[in-house]
Design a protein around this motif. Structure first.
Motif, mmCIF file in Angstrom:
data_model
loop_
_atom_site.group_PDB
_atom_site.id
_atom_site.type_symbol
_atom_site.label_atom_id
_atom_site.label_comp_id
_atom_site.label_asym_id
_atom_site.label_seq_id
_atom_site.Cartn_x
_atom_site.Cartn_y
_atom_site.Cartn_z
ATOM 1 N N GLY A 1 9.164 -0.462 -2.903
ATOM 2 C CA GLY A 1 8.207 0.391 -3.609
ATOM 3 C C GLY A 1 7.846 -0.163 -4.975
ATOM 4 N N ILE A 2 8.845 -0.690 -5.695
ATOM 5 C CA ILE A 2 8.583 -1.290 -7.003
ATOM 6 C C ILE A 2 7.599 -2.442 -6.878
ATOM 7 N N SER B 1 3.762 -2.836 -8.088
ATOM 8 C CA SER B 1 3.439 -3.985 -8.942
ATOM 9 C C SER B 1 2.278 -4.784 -8.360
ATOM 10 N N THR B 2 2.237 -4.896 -7.027
ATOM 11 C CA THR B 2 1.131 -5.605 -6.380
ATOM 12 C C THR B 2 -0.193 -4.906 -6.660
ATOM 13 N N PRO C 1 2.493 -13.654 -3.363
ATOM 14 C CA PRO C 1 3.964 -13.712 -3.274
ATOM 15 C C PRO C 1 4.645 -12.362 -3.516
ATOM 16 N N VAL C 2 4.150 -11.598 -4.474
ATOM 17 C CA VAL C 2 4.769 -10.295 -4.744
ATOM 18 C C VAL C 2 4.512 -9.339 -3.576
ATOM 19 N N GLY C 3 3.280 -9.337 -3.058
ATOM 20 C CA GLY C 3 2.943 -8.458 -1.942
ATOM 21 C C GLY C 3 3.717 -8.799 -0.679
ATOM 22 N N LEU C 4 3.852 -10.084 -0.381
ATOM 23 C CA LEU C 4 4.586 -10.489 0.812
ATOM 24 C C LEU C 4 6.080 -10.182 0.685
ATOM 25 N N THR C 5 6.616 -10.329 -0.523
ATOM 26 C CA THR C 5 8.022 -9.974 -0.750
ATOM 27 C C THR C 5 8.233 -8.484 -0.541
ATOM 28 N N ALA C 6 7.271 -7.681 -1.024
ATOM 29 C CA ALA C 6 7.355 -6.236 -0.819
ATOM 30 C C ALA C 6 7.323 -5.899 0.667
ATOM 31 N N LEU D 1 10.023 4.775 -0.734
ATOM 32 C CA LEU D 1 9.117 3.646 -0.939
ATOM 33 C C LEU D 1 7.773 4.128 -1.474
ATOM 34 N N ASN D 2 7.212 5.170 -0.847
ATOM 35 C CA ASN D 2 5.909 5.680 -1.274
ATOM 36 C C ASN D 2 5.958 6.283 -2.676
ATOM 37 N N ILE D 3 7.034 7.029 -2.956
ATOM 38 C CA ILE D 3 7.160 7.667 -4.265
ATOM 39 C C ILE D 3 7.256 6.617 -5.364
ATOM 40 N N VAL D 4 8.134 5.631 -5.166
ATOM 41 C CA VAL D 4 8.313 4.586 -6.180
ATOM 42 C C VAL D 4 7.041 3.756 -6.326
ATOM 43 N N ASP D 5 6.374 3.472 -5.208
ATOM 44 C CA ASP D 5 5.107 2.745 -5.243
ATOM 45 C C ASP D 5 4.117 3.425 -6.182
ATOM 46 N N VAL D 6 3.919 4.719 -5.985
ATOM 47 C CA VAL D 6 2.957 5.461 -6.813
ATOM 48 C C VAL D 6 3.414 5.519 -8.267
#
Length: 297
Positions: free
Chosen positions: A169-170, A174-175, A204-209, A229-234
């Motif tokens: 999510g982080i 970030s992506t 790279p950041v998106g693929l790692t996520a 995941l969704n909560i932290v993403d937002v």
């Protein structure tokens, strides 16, 4: 409202892609081979390949939405992908959605409507300090790394999946921030976009996520990993928008209250949809006679 429409379209296409890929993957018998063999089989599945192509379309719509609107508006809309996936999957299986799925989908949409009507008039901000963006991303990457290390030390699947979901999510949040930052520089053309460091970090950041999210799904139940995941993403995306682009979260206590209610309804709705999907899947497995090939669900 163009940004909201683009974000909604991205969520719909992401949901369709998810449903197609999940249907194809669930039709492959468990233990049929290693990851390379599984990928080879999935690549021969038209539905999975179409889903992969649709994911690319959805990402382009997501980028367009972030180009037009604020992170605090776009990202909560995109995480409603689960709602679309549930109904598209039911259509593919030629079945009606479960009543509980409809109830929680309505809850999610009601929360989304509240949130969009409150935040929809907010204009996208502009980056004020490139160093703040870099510092925010460094802190986010360090936090994700800590979550990964903690997950590696845990032996309880649910806890390991939880922390892997936090890390994913982080990085997903970030992506989104990186995409917004890159598109803000892309307003001047392709050359300024390619000259800015943020454009080269999106992949790279998106693929790692994505990789971490798959590990989280594998480590524990979806009802553990998907909601966090969704909560932290937002939260990370909203934090990026607030710190880097000076996007105001609210203008009055009343507006804040409505936004919190809407966001809570979205989170609860998505969480319950995932749990309901798991319940239906387990119920279906109990009904399948021993030795029968698993039917997609």
């Amino acid at each position: 409202m163009l940004a909201a429409a683009l974000a909604l379209a991205a969520a719909a296409v992401f949901g369709t892609a998810t449903a197609l890929q999940h249907r194809s993957a669930s039709a492959v018998a468990e233990g049929s081979g290693g990851s390379g063999r599984l990928l080879a089989r999935l690549l021969r599945s038209p539905g999975w390949v179409v889903g992969l192509c649709l994911s690319g379309v959805a990402f382009a719509l997501h980028v367009a939405a972030l180009h037009e609107g604020s992170l605090t508006l776009v990202q909560p809309i995109v995480v409603t992908t689960t709602v679309f996936a549930v109904f598209v999957r039911s259509a593919l299986d030629r079945t009606l959605p479960d009543r509980a799925e409809v109830v929680w989908a309505v809850c999610t949409w009601a929360g989304l409507t509240l949130f969009v009507l409150t935040a929809g008039t907010r204009r996208p901000g502009f980056v004020t300090d490139d160093r703040l963006a870099a510092l925010f991303l460094v802190v986010a990457v360090v936090a994700a790394a800590v979550a990964i290390v903690v997950a590696g030390q845990l032996h309880v699947p649910a806890r390991r999946g939880f922390f892997l979901g936090v890390a994913a999510g982080i990085l997903y949040g970030s992506t989104a921030g990186l995409v917004k930052l890159a598109t803000s520089y892309g307003r001047g053309g392709v050359v300024p976009l390619l000259h800015h460091w943020s454009a080269w970090l999106v992949a790279p950041v998106g693929l790692t996520a994505f990789f971490l999210s798959q590990r989280a799904f594998q480590a524990s139940r979806l009802s553990v990993s998907v909601p966090v995941l969704n909560i932290v993403d937002v939260l990370v995306a909203v934090g990026f928008g607030s710190v880097v682009f000076r996007e105001h979260l609210f203008r009055s206590p009343g507006q804040l209250l409505v936004e919190l209610v809407g966001a809570t309804m979205i989170v609860v709705g998505v969480w319950q949809l995932v749990k309901e999907g798991e319940r239906l899947h387990e119920s279906h497995l109990r009904e399948v006679p021993a030795g029968s090939p698993p039917a997609p669900r």
